[in-house]
Design a protein around this motif. Sequence first.
Motif, PDB file in Angstrom:
ATOM      1  N   ARG A  51      -5.229  -0.625  -4.522  1.00 44.01           N
ATOM      2  CA  ARG A  51      -4.338  -1.508  -3.771  1.00 44.01           C
ATOM      3  C   ARG A  51      -2.998  -1.612  -4.489  1.00 44.01           C
ATOM      4  N   GLY A  52      -2.115  -2.517  -3.923  1.00 44.24           N
ATOM      5  CA  GLY A  52      -0.817  -2.790  -4.532  1.00 44.24           C
ATOM      6  C   GLY A  52       0.236  -1.805  -4.068  1.00 44.24           C
ATOM      7  N   THR A  53       1.481  -2.169  -4.311  1.00 42.63           N
ATOM      8  CA  THR A  53       2.580  -1.257  -3.998  1.00 42.63           C
ATOM      9  C   THR A  53       3.416  -1.062  -5.244  1.00 42.63           C
ATOM     10  N   PRO A  54       3.452   0.101  -5.800  1.00 38.73           N
ATOM     11  CA  PRO A  54       2.704   1.274  -5.346  1.00 38.73           C
ATOM     12  C   PRO A  54       1.208   1.121  -5.602  1.00 38.73           C
ATOM     13  N   ARG A  55       0.409   1.922  -4.900  1.00 37.12           N
ATOM     14  CA  ARG A  55      -1.033   1.873  -5.039  1.00 37.12           C
ATOM     15  C   ARG A  55      -1.468   2.214  -6.463  1.00 37.12           C
ATOM     16  N   ARG A  56      -2.508   1.492  -6.913  1.00 42.79           N
ATOM     17  CA  ARG A  56      -3.112   1.841  -8.192  1.00 42.79           C
ATOM     18  C   ARG A  56      -4.575   1.418  -8.197  1.00 42.79           C
TER      19      ARG A  56
END
Lengths: 229, 229
Positions: B165-170
Amino acid sequence: LDPQLWHACAGGMVQMPPVHSKVYYFPQGHAEHAQGPVVDLPAGRVPALVLCRVAAVRFMADPDTDEVFAKIRLAPVRPNEPGYAADADDAIGAAAAGGAQEDKPASFAKTLTQSDANNGGGFSVPRYCAETIFPRLDYSAYPPVQTVLAKDVHGVVWKFRHIYRGTPRRHLLTTGWSTFVNQKKLVAGDSIVFMRTENGDLCVGIRRAKKGGIGGPEFLHHHQPPPSP
Amino acid sequence: LDPQLWHACAGGMVQMPPVHSKVYYFPQGHAEHAQGPVVDLPAGRVPALVLCRVAAVRFMADPDTDEVFAKIRLAPVRPNEPGYAADADDAIGAAAAGGAQEDKPASFAKTLTQSDANNGGGFSVPRYCAETIFPRLDYSAYPPVQTVLAKDVHGVVWKFRHIYRGTPRRHLLTTGWSTFVNQKKLVAGDSIVFMRTENGDLCVGIRRAKKGGIGGPEFLHHHQPPPSP
DNA sequence: TTGTCGGCCGATCGCCGACAA
DNA sequence: TTGTCGGCGATCGGCCGACAA
Protein backbone atom coordinates in the motif's frame (compact mmCIF):
# COMPACT_ATOMS: atom_id res chain seq x y z
CA LEU A 1 16.28 -7.73 55.32
CA ASP A 2 14.63 -6.04 58.26
CA PRO A 3 13.50 -8.77 60.73
CA GLN A 4 10.34 -6.85 61.59
CA LEU A 5 9.22 -6.62 57.96
CA TRP A 6 10.20 -10.25 57.57
CA HIS A 7 7.91 -11.27 60.45
CA ALA A 8 5.11 -9.08 59.17
CA CYS A 9 5.31 -10.87 55.80
CA ALA A 10 5.66 -14.32 57.30
CA GLY A 11 2.64 -13.82 59.52
CA GLY A 12 1.92 -14.44 63.16
CA MET A 13 1.97 -18.23 62.79
CA VAL A 14 5.69 -18.20 62.07
CA GLN A 15 8.02 -18.25 65.04
CA MET A 16 11.77 -18.38 64.75
CA PRO A 17 14.02 -19.90 67.41
CA PRO A 18 16.52 -17.38 68.84
CA VAL A 19 20.23 -17.78 68.27
CA HIS A 20 21.90 -20.04 70.85
CA SER A 21 18.64 -21.80 71.68
CA LYS A 22 18.34 -25.55 71.33
CA VAL A 23 16.06 -27.26 68.83
CA TYR A 24 15.52 -30.72 67.43
CA TYR A 25 16.52 -31.32 63.81
CA PHE A 26 14.39 -33.84 61.89
CA PRO A 27 16.34 -35.23 58.91
CA GLN A 28 13.24 -36.96 57.54
CA GLY A 29 11.21 -33.74 57.52
CA HIS A 30 14.09 -31.80 56.01
CA ALA A 31 14.49 -34.34 53.22
CA GLU A 32 10.78 -34.32 52.45
CA HIS A 33 10.70 -30.55 52.37
CA ALA A 34 13.70 -30.34 50.06
CA GLN A 35 13.08 -33.22 47.69
CA GLY A 36 9.40 -34.00 47.88
CA PRO A 37 7.29 -36.55 49.68
CA VAL A 38 9.11 -39.67 48.48
CA VAL A 39 12.45 -40.10 50.18
CA ASP A 40 14.53 -43.01 51.33
CA LEU A 41 16.87 -42.29 54.18
CA PRO A 42 19.09 -45.22 55.08
CA ALA A 43 17.20 -46.65 58.06
CA GLY A 44 19.25 -46.96 61.21
CA ARG A 45 22.14 -44.96 59.86
CA VAL A 46 20.50 -41.56 60.34
CA PRO A 47 18.89 -40.75 63.69
CA ALA A 48 15.25 -39.65 63.65
CA LEU A 49 16.03 -36.42 65.47
CA VAL A 50 19.19 -34.58 66.41
CA LEU A 51 19.50 -32.09 69.24
CA CYS A 52 21.10 -28.94 67.88
CA ARG A 53 21.98 -25.44 68.86
CA VAL A 54 20.94 -22.56 66.64
CA ALA A 55 24.19 -21.01 65.47
CA ALA A 56 22.75 -18.33 63.19
CA VAL A 57 19.50 -17.17 61.64
CA ARG A 58 19.37 -15.18 58.42
CA PHE A 59 16.14 -13.51 57.33
CA MET A 60 15.90 -13.50 53.54
CA ALA A 61 13.51 -12.85 50.68
CA ASP A 62 13.37 -14.37 47.22
CA PRO A 63 14.76 -11.85 44.72
CA ASP A 64 12.01 -12.62 42.21
CA THR A 65 8.88 -13.46 44.17
CA ASP A 66 9.55 -11.46 47.36
CA GLU A 67 8.59 -14.54 49.35
CA VAL A 68 10.35 -14.59 52.68
CA PHE A 69 12.29 -17.50 54.10
CA ALA A 70 15.06 -18.05 56.63
CA LYS A 71 18.36 -19.84 56.69
CA ILE A 72 19.07 -21.43 60.05
CA ARG A 73 22.52 -22.75 60.83
CA LEU A 74 22.45 -25.67 63.28
CA ALA A 75 25.31 -27.18 65.26
CA PRO A 76 24.64 -30.62 66.74
CA VAL A 77 24.94 -30.91 70.54
CA ARG A 78 27.04 -33.94 71.47
CA PRO A 79 25.61 -36.35 74.05
CA ASN A 80 28.49 -35.78 76.43
CA GLU A 81 28.12 -32.03 76.15
CA PRO A 82 26.71 -30.23 79.23
CA GLY A 83 23.03 -29.42 78.82
CA TYR A 84 22.32 -32.29 76.46
CA ALA A 85 19.93 -33.97 78.89
CA ALA A 86 18.12 -30.70 79.60
CA ASP A 87 14.67 -30.36 78.14
CA ALA A 88 15.07 -29.14 74.59
CA ASP A 89 11.74 -27.41 74.38
CA ASP A 90 13.23 -24.52 76.35
CA ALA A 91 13.80 -23.24 72.83
CA ILE A 92 10.10 -22.55 72.55
CA GLY A 93 10.06 -20.66 75.80
CA ALA A 94 13.11 -18.69 74.76
CA ALA A 95 11.53 -17.92 71.39
CA ALA A 96 8.34 -16.73 72.98
CA ALA A 97 10.24 -14.59 75.44
CA GLY A 98 12.45 -13.22 72.68
CA GLY A 99 9.45 -12.45 70.52
CA ALA A 100 7.67 -10.69 73.36
CA GLN A 101 10.60 -8.47 74.17
CA GLU A 102 10.96 -7.34 70.57
CA ASP A 103 9.01 -4.31 69.46
CA LYS A 104 5.97 -5.24 67.42
CA PRO A 105 5.56 -2.46 64.88
CA ALA A 106 2.10 -1.73 63.55
CA SER A 107 1.37 -3.83 60.49
CA PHE A 108 -1.67 -4.80 58.48
CA ALA A 109 -2.31 -7.58 55.97
CA LYS A 110 -5.13 -7.80 53.44
CA THR A 111 -5.96 -10.52 50.95
CA LEU A 112 -6.42 -9.02 47.51
CA THR A 113 -9.95 -9.15 46.09
CA GLN A 114 -10.77 -9.44 42.40
CA SER A 115 -11.34 -5.70 42.31
CA ASP A 116 -7.96 -5.10 43.90
CA ALA A 117 -6.08 -7.35 41.51
CA ASN A 118 -8.01 -6.51 38.35
CA ASN A 119 -6.30 -4.10 36.07
CA GLY A 120 -8.09 -0.82 35.74
CA GLY A 121 -8.94 -0.85 39.40
CA GLY A 122 -7.28 0.57 42.43
CA PHE A 123 -6.79 -0.86 45.87
CA SER A 124 -9.50 -0.57 48.48
CA VAL A 125 -7.71 0.31 51.70
CA PRO A 126 -9.41 -0.92 54.86
CA ARG A 127 -10.08 2.00 57.17
CA TYR A 128 -8.02 0.53 59.99
CA CYS A 129 -4.98 0.23 57.75
CA ALA A 130 -5.31 3.77 56.41
CA GLU A 131 -5.75 5.32 59.84
CA THR A 132 -3.13 3.40 61.83
CA ILE A 133 -0.47 2.42 59.29
CA PHE A 134 -0.50 5.07 56.59
CA PRO A 135 0.75 8.61 57.15
CA ARG A 136 -1.83 11.04 58.50
CA LEU A 137 -4.14 12.32 55.78
CA ASP A 138 -5.33 15.93 55.69
CA TYR A 139 -9.09 15.51 55.61
CA SER A 140 -9.67 19.25 55.29
CA ALA A 141 -8.47 19.22 51.68
CA TYR A 142 -10.91 18.41 48.92
CA PRO A 143 -10.49 15.77 48.00
CA PRO A 144 -8.20 14.49 50.76
CA VAL A 145 -5.27 13.05 48.82
CA GLN A 146 -1.58 12.38 49.43
CA THR A 147 1.37 10.50 47.99
CA VAL A 148 2.39 7.44 49.95
CA LEU A 149 5.88 5.97 49.68
CA ALA A 150 6.50 2.38 50.75
CA LYS A 151 9.73 0.37 50.71
CA ASP A 152 9.62 -3.32 49.77
CA VAL A 153 11.79 -6.17 51.05
CA HIS A 154 14.55 -5.25 48.60
CA GLY A 155 14.60 -1.61 49.63
CA VAL A 156 12.86 -0.50 46.44
CA VAL A 157 10.53 2.43 47.05
CA TRP A 158 7.03 2.35 45.54
CA LYS A 159 4.86 5.44 45.13
CA PHE A 160 1.08 5.32 45.52
CA ARG A 161 -1.66 7.94 45.29
CA HIS A 162 -3.78 7.65 48.41
CA ILE A 163 -7.19 9.32 48.15
CA TYR A 164 -10.26 9.44 50.38
CA ARG A 165 -13.34 9.79 48.19
CA GLY A 166 -16.62 8.24 46.99
CA THR A 167 -20.02 7.99 48.57
CA PRO A 168 -19.79 6.64 51.11
CA ARG A 169 -16.21 7.77 51.65
CA ARG A 170 -13.48 5.16 51.52
CA HIS A 171 -9.69 5.03 51.29
CA LEU A 172 -8.22 4.01 47.96
CA LEU A 173 -4.81 3.58 46.34
CA THR A 174 -5.07 4.61 42.70
CA THR A 175 -2.10 5.80 40.63
CA GLY A 176 0.87 3.52 41.11
CA TRP A 177 -1.13 0.56 42.30
CA SER A 178 -1.55 -1.23 38.97
CA THR A 179 2.17 -0.89 38.28
CA PHE A 180 2.87 -2.54 41.61
CA VAL A 181 0.41 -5.35 40.88
CA ASN A 182 1.93 -6.02 37.48
CA GLN A 183 5.56 -5.84 38.58
CA LYS A 184 4.95 -8.13 41.55
CA LYS A 185 2.65 -10.35 39.47
CA LEU A 186 -0.04 -10.26 42.15
CA VAL A 187 -3.34 -12.06 41.67
CA ALA A 188 -6.54 -12.21 43.66
CA GLY A 189 -5.93 -14.28 46.74
CA ASP A 190 -2.41 -12.99 47.33
CA SER A 191 -1.96 -10.79 50.35
CA ILE A 192 -0.31 -7.43 50.80
CA VAL A 193 1.34 -6.33 54.02
CA PHE A 194 1.83 -2.74 55.13
CA MET A 195 4.05 -1.97 58.07
CA ARG A 196 5.11 1.24 59.78
CA THR A 197 8.58 1.25 61.30
CA GLU A 198 9.49 3.03 64.51
CA ASN A 199 10.83 6.06 62.68
CA GLY A 200 7.59 6.38 60.74
CA ASP A 201 8.71 4.89 57.44
CA LEU A 202 6.26 2.73 55.54
CA CYS A 203 7.13 -0.74 54.26
CA VAL A 204 5.24 -3.07 51.95
CA GLY A 205 5.52 -6.82 51.60
CA ILE A 206 3.56 -9.55 49.88
CA ARG A 207 2.41 -13.04 50.76
CA ARG A 208 1.63 -15.37 47.85
CA ALA A 209 -1.47 -17.53 47.92
CA LYS A 210 0.17 -20.46 46.15
CA LYS A 211 3.13 -21.80 48.00
CA GLY A 212 5.75 -24.23 46.80
CA GLY A 213 7.00 -27.16 48.86
CA ILE A 214 4.92 -29.11 51.33
CA GLY A 215 3.48 -26.14 53.17
CA GLY A 216 0.09 -26.53 51.53
CA PRO A 217 -1.72 -23.48 50.26
CA GLU A 218 -4.61 -22.30 52.36
CA PHE A 219 -6.06 -20.64 49.28
CA LEU A 220 -7.78 -22.70 46.63
CA HIS A 221 -9.03 -21.21 43.40
CA HIS A 222 -12.81 -21.40 43.45
CA HIS A 223 -14.52 -21.35 40.08
CA GLN A 224 -17.63 -19.21 40.26
CA PRO A 225 -20.55 -20.56 38.23
CA PRO A 226 -21.51 -17.96 35.62
CA PRO A 227 -24.59 -15.94 36.56
CA SER A 228 -27.72 -17.21 34.83
CA PRO A 229 -28.99 -14.63 32.30
CA LEU B 1 18.17 -26.38 14.53
CA ASP B 2 18.09 -26.33 10.73
CA PRO B 3 21.65 -25.77 9.43
CA GLN B 4 20.41 -23.60 6.57
CA LEU B 5 18.56 -21.23 8.89
CA TRP B 6 21.59 -21.30 11.16
CA HIS B 7 23.87 -20.17 8.31
CA ALA B 8 21.37 -17.53 7.23
CA CYS B 9 21.42 -16.09 10.75
CA ALA B 10 25.17 -16.36 11.15
CA GLY B 11 25.81 -14.58 7.88
CA GLY B 12 28.04 -15.24 4.90
CA MET B 13 31.23 -14.48 6.81
CA VAL B 14 30.80 -17.57 8.97
CA GLN B 15 32.15 -20.83 7.60
CA MET B 16 32.09 -24.08 9.51
CA PRO B 17 34.62 -26.87 8.98
CA PRO B 18 32.98 -30.13 7.85
CA VAL B 19 33.00 -33.20 10.06
CA HIS B 20 36.16 -35.31 9.68
CA SER B 21 38.15 -32.39 8.35
CA LYS B 22 41.35 -31.30 10.10
CA VAL B 23 41.79 -27.98 11.82
CA TYR B 24 44.25 -26.32 14.17
CA TYR B 25 43.10 -25.68 17.74
CA PHE B 26 44.48 -22.55 19.40
CA PRO B 27 44.34 -22.91 23.22
CA GLN B 28 45.30 -19.24 23.70
CA GLY B 29 42.49 -18.00 21.50
CA HIS B 30 40.01 -20.34 23.13
CA ALA B 31 40.98 -19.15 26.59
CA GLU B 32 40.70 -15.51 25.62
CA HIS B 33 37.30 -16.07 24.08
CA ALA B 34 35.99 -17.92 27.11
CA GLN B 35 37.47 -15.90 29.96
CA GLY B 36 38.32 -12.51 28.55
CA PRO B 37 41.45 -10.86 27.25
CA VAL B 38 43.66 -11.50 30.31
CA VAL B 39 44.78 -15.10 30.57
CA ASP B 40 47.86 -16.90 31.76
CA LEU B 41 48.45 -20.27 30.20
CA PRO B 42 51.42 -22.12 31.68
CA ALA B 43 54.07 -21.32 29.08
CA GLY B 44 55.79 -24.35 27.56
CA ARG B 45 53.31 -26.78 29.04
CA VAL B 46 50.56 -26.06 26.55
CA PRO B 47 51.38 -26.07 22.83
CA ALA B 48 50.44 -22.98 20.83
CA LEU B 49 48.38 -24.96 18.37
CA VAL B 50 47.11 -28.53 18.18
CA LEU B 51 46.19 -30.37 15.00
CA CYS B 52 42.72 -31.85 15.46
CA ARG B 53 40.05 -33.64 13.57
CA VAL B 54 36.48 -32.34 13.67
CA ALA B 55 34.49 -35.09 15.37
CA ALA B 56 31.10 -33.37 15.45
CA VAL B 57 29.42 -30.04 14.80
CA ARG B 58 26.16 -29.03 16.48
CA PHE B 59 24.23 -25.98 15.27
CA MET B 60 22.50 -24.29 18.20
CA ALA B 61 20.65 -21.14 19.18
CA ASP B 62 20.41 -19.37 22.52
CA PRO B 63 16.98 -20.09 24.05
CA ASP B 64 16.58 -16.49 25.19
CA THR B 65 18.29 -14.30 22.65
CA ASP B 66 17.97 -16.51 19.54
CA GLU B 67 21.64 -15.86 18.85
CA VAL B 68 23.19 -18.73 16.96
CA PHE B 69 26.38 -20.54 17.89
CA ALA B 70 27.97 -23.92 17.29
CA LYS B 71 29.56 -26.60 19.40
CA ILE B 72 32.49 -28.27 17.67
CA ARG B 73 33.97 -31.46 19.07
CA LEU B 74 37.67 -31.83 18.31
CA ALA B 75 39.85 -34.92 18.60
CA PRO B 76 43.62 -34.30 18.58
CA VAL B 77 45.60 -35.99 15.80
CA ARG B 78 48.70 -37.69 17.22
CA PRO B 79 52.04 -36.98 15.53
CA ASN B 80 52.57 -40.66 14.63
CA GLU B 81 49.11 -40.90 13.12
CA PRO B 82 48.96 -41.13 9.32
CA GLY B 83 48.11 -37.81 7.71
CA TYR B 84 49.61 -35.72 10.49
CA ALA B 85 52.25 -34.26 8.23
CA ALA B 86 49.73 -33.46 5.51
CA ASP B 87 48.84 -29.80 5.11
CA ALA B 88 46.12 -29.02 7.63
CA ASP B 89 44.56 -26.23 5.65
CA ASP B 90 42.90 -28.84 3.50
CA ALA B 91 40.13 -28.24 6.02
CA ILE B 92 39.49 -24.90 4.39
CA GLY B 93 39.29 -26.44 0.97
CA ALA B 94 36.98 -29.13 2.25
CA ALA B 95 34.82 -26.53 3.95
CA ALA B 96 34.54 -24.47 0.81
CA ALA B 97 33.71 -27.53 -1.26
CA GLY B 98 31.19 -28.69 1.31
CA GLY B 99 29.59 -25.27 1.43
CA ALA B 100 29.32 -25.11 -2.34
CA GLN B 101 27.67 -28.47 -2.65
CA GLU B 102 24.99 -27.57 -0.09
CA ASP B 103 21.82 -25.93 -1.33
CA LYS B 104 21.74 -22.23 -0.63
CA PRO B 105 18.11 -21.36 0.05
CA ALA B 106 16.94 -17.85 -0.69
CA SER B 107 17.42 -15.62 2.35
CA PHE B 108 17.41 -11.91 3.05
CA ALA B 109 18.74 -9.84 5.94
CA LYS B 110 17.83 -6.28 6.83
CA THR B 111 19.12 -4.07 9.62
CA LEU B 112 16.20 -2.57 11.52
CA THR B 113 15.75 1.19 11.19
CA GLN B 114 14.32 3.42 13.91
CA SER B 115 10.97 3.30 12.17
CA ASP B 116 11.09 -0.49 12.08
CA ALA B 117 11.94 -0.84 15.76
CA ASN B 118 9.76 1.99 17.09
CA ASN B 119 6.55 0.89 18.67
CA GLY B 120 3.50 2.01 16.73
CA GLY B 121 5.28 1.37 13.48
CA GLY B 122 5.38 -1.56 11.14
CA PHE B 123 8.23 -3.07 9.22
CA SER B 124 9.23 -1.72 5.87
CA VAL B 125 9.90 -4.75 3.68
CA PRO B 126 12.48 -4.21 0.95
CA ARG B 127 10.95 -5.05 -2.43
CA TYR B 128 13.52 -7.74 -3.16
CA CYS B 129 12.68 -9.57 0.06
CA ALA B 130 8.94 -9.38 -0.51
CA GLU B 131 9.16 -10.61 -4.08
CA THR B 132 11.72 -13.37 -3.74
CA ILE B 133 11.37 -14.63 -0.16
CA PHE B 134 7.76 -14.02 0.85
CA PRO B 135 4.85 -16.02 -0.55
CA ARG B 136 3.36 -14.67 -3.78
CA LEU B 137 1.04 -11.74 -3.14
CA ASP B 138 -2.16 -11.30 -5.11
CA TYR B 139 -1.76 -7.78 -6.50
CA SER B 140 -5.21 -7.81 -8.07
CA ALA B 141 -6.88 -7.50 -4.64
CA TYR B 142 -7.38 -4.06 -3.16
CA PRO B 143 -5.46 -3.59 -1.12
CA PRO B 144 -3.09 -6.49 -1.80
CA VAL B 145 -2.77 -8.12 1.60
CA GLN B 146 -1.99 -11.58 2.98
CA THR B 147 -1.04 -13.34 6.20
CA VAL B 148 2.56 -14.46 6.38
CA LEU B 149 3.67 -17.25 8.72
CA ALA B 150 7.32 -17.58 9.67
CA LYS B 151 9.02 -20.11 11.92
CA ASP B 152 11.86 -18.97 14.19
CA VAL B 153 14.94 -20.93 15.31
CA HIS B 154 12.92 -22.63 18.05
CA GLY B 155 10.16 -23.73 15.71
CA VAL B 156 7.75 -21.11 17.04
CA VAL B 157 5.48 -19.76 14.32
CA TRP B 158 4.94 -15.99 14.06
CA LYS B 159 2.07 -14.42 12.14
CA PHE B 160 2.41 -11.16 10.25
CA ARG B 161 0.05 -9.09 8.14
CA HIS B 162 1.79 -8.35 4.86
CA ILE B 163 0.27 -5.47 2.89
CA TYR B 164 1.25 -3.58 -0.27
CA ARG B 165 0.00 0.00 0.00
CA GLY B 166 0.88 3.72 0.21
CA THR B 167 1.93 6.19 -2.43
CA PRO B 168 4.28 5.23 -3.75
CA ARG B 169 3.43 1.59 -3.11
CA ARG B 170 5.62 -0.38 -0.75
CA HIS B 171 5.57 -3.66 1.14
CA LEU B 172 4.90 -3.50 4.87
CA LEU B 173 4.47 -5.86 7.79
CA THR B 174 1.86 -4.39 10.14
CA THR B 175 -0.21 -6.48 12.55
CA GLY B 176 1.98 -8.93 14.44
CA TRP B 177 5.20 -7.05 13.88
CA SER B 178 5.27 -5.05 17.11
CA THR B 179 4.55 -8.19 19.11
CA PHE B 180 7.54 -9.83 17.45
CA VAL B 181 9.75 -6.82 18.18
CA ASN B 182 8.73 -6.73 21.83
CA GLN B 183 9.01 -10.48 22.45
CA LYS B 184 12.42 -10.68 20.80
CA LYS B 185 13.50 -7.38 22.40
CA LEU B 186 14.69 -6.03 19.07
CA VAL B 187 16.14 -2.54 18.79
CA ALA B 188 17.26 -0.38 15.90
CA GLY B 189 20.50 -1.77 14.58
CA ASP B 190 19.56 -5.41 15.09
CA SER B 191 19.00 -7.40 11.93
CA ILE B 192 16.20 -9.68 10.87
CA VAL B 193 16.67 -12.62 8.52
CA PHE B 194 13.98 -14.13 6.33
CA MET B 195 14.61 -17.45 4.62
CA ARG B 196 12.52 -19.62 2.36
CA THR B 197 13.12 -23.35 2.63
CA GLU B 198 13.00 -25.77 -0.31
CA ASN B 199 9.43 -26.81 0.46
CA GLY B 200 8.32 -23.19 0.48
CA ASP B 201 8.11 -22.63 4.23
CA LEU B 202 9.22 -19.30 5.59
CA CYS B 203 11.68 -18.94 8.46
CA VAL B 204 12.74 -15.91 10.47
CA GLY B 205 15.91 -15.36 12.47
CA ILE B 206 17.58 -12.43 14.14
CA ARG B 207 21.09 -11.10 14.43
CA ARG B 208 21.82 -8.83 17.41
CA ALA B 209 23.83 -5.67 16.95
CA LYS B 210 25.58 -5.96 20.30
CA LYS B 211 27.62 -9.10 20.63
CA GLY B 212 29.17 -10.58 23.73
CA GLY B 213 32.70 -11.96 23.82
CA ILE B 214 35.59 -10.75 21.74
CA GLY B 215 33.79 -10.79 18.42
CA GLY B 216 33.52 -7.02 18.33
CA PRO B 217 30.24 -5.41 17.27
CA GLU B 218 30.24 -3.82 13.85
CA PHE B 219 27.37 -1.59 14.97
CA LEU B 220 27.99 1.37 17.21
CA HIS B 221 25.18 3.47 18.61
CA HIS B 222 25.44 6.91 17.03
CA HIS B 223 23.83 9.73 18.95
CA GLN B 224 22.03 12.02 16.57
CA PRO B 225 22.24 15.73 17.45
CA PRO B 226 18.72 17.07 18.06
CA PRO B 227 17.36 19.08 15.14
CA SER B 228 17.61 22.82 15.72
CA PRO B 229 14.12 24.36 16.11
C1' DT C 1 12.75 2.55 -3.50
C1' DT C 2 12.10 3.29 1.40
C1' DG C 3 12.84 6.04 5.97
C1' DT C 4 10.36 9.26 8.78
C1' DC C 5 6.60 12.03 10.02
C1' DG C 6 1.85 13.74 11.44
C1' DG C 7 -2.94 12.47 11.37
C1' DC C 8 -6.39 9.78 13.03
C1' DC C 9 -9.19 6.14 14.82
C1' DG C 10 -10.14 2.51 17.96
C1' DA C 11 -8.78 -0.08 22.17
C1' DT C 12 -7.29 -0.01 26.53
C1' DC C 13 -6.18 2.01 30.99
C1' DG C 14 -7.55 3.71 34.93
C1' DC C 15 -10.25 7.19 37.90
C1' DC C 16 -14.88 8.02 39.38
C1' DG C 17 -19.41 7.63 42.14
C1' DA C 18 -23.39 4.53 42.50
C1' DC C 19 -25.03 0.97 44.59
C1' DA C 20 -25.53 -3.24 47.62
C1' DA C 21 -23.78 -6.74 50.55
C1' DT D 1 -17.48 -0.52 55.92
C1' DT D 2 -16.00 -2.15 51.43
C1' DG D 3 -16.55 -5.24 47.06
C1' DT D 4 -18.18 -4.83 42.43
C1' DC D 5 -20.04 -2.52 38.60
C1' DG D 6 -20.89 0.76 34.56
C1' DG D 7 -19.52 5.10 32.83
C1' DC D 8 -16.32 7.93 30.67
C1' DG D 9 -12.31 10.76 29.80
C1' DA D 10 -7.31 10.47 28.80
C1' DT D 11 -3.79 7.99 26.94
C1' DC D 12 -1.61 4.83 23.89
C1' DG D 13 -1.01 1.56 20.12
C1' DG D 14 -0.88 1.10 15.66
C1' DC D 15 -2.55 1.72 10.64
C1' DC D 16 -2.57 5.13 7.12
C1' DG D 17 -0.77 8.24 3.14
C1' DA D 18 2.31 12.30 2.36
C1' DC D 19 6.62 13.51 1.40
C1' DA D 20 11.53 13.57 0.76
C1' DA D 21 15.98 11.43 0.67
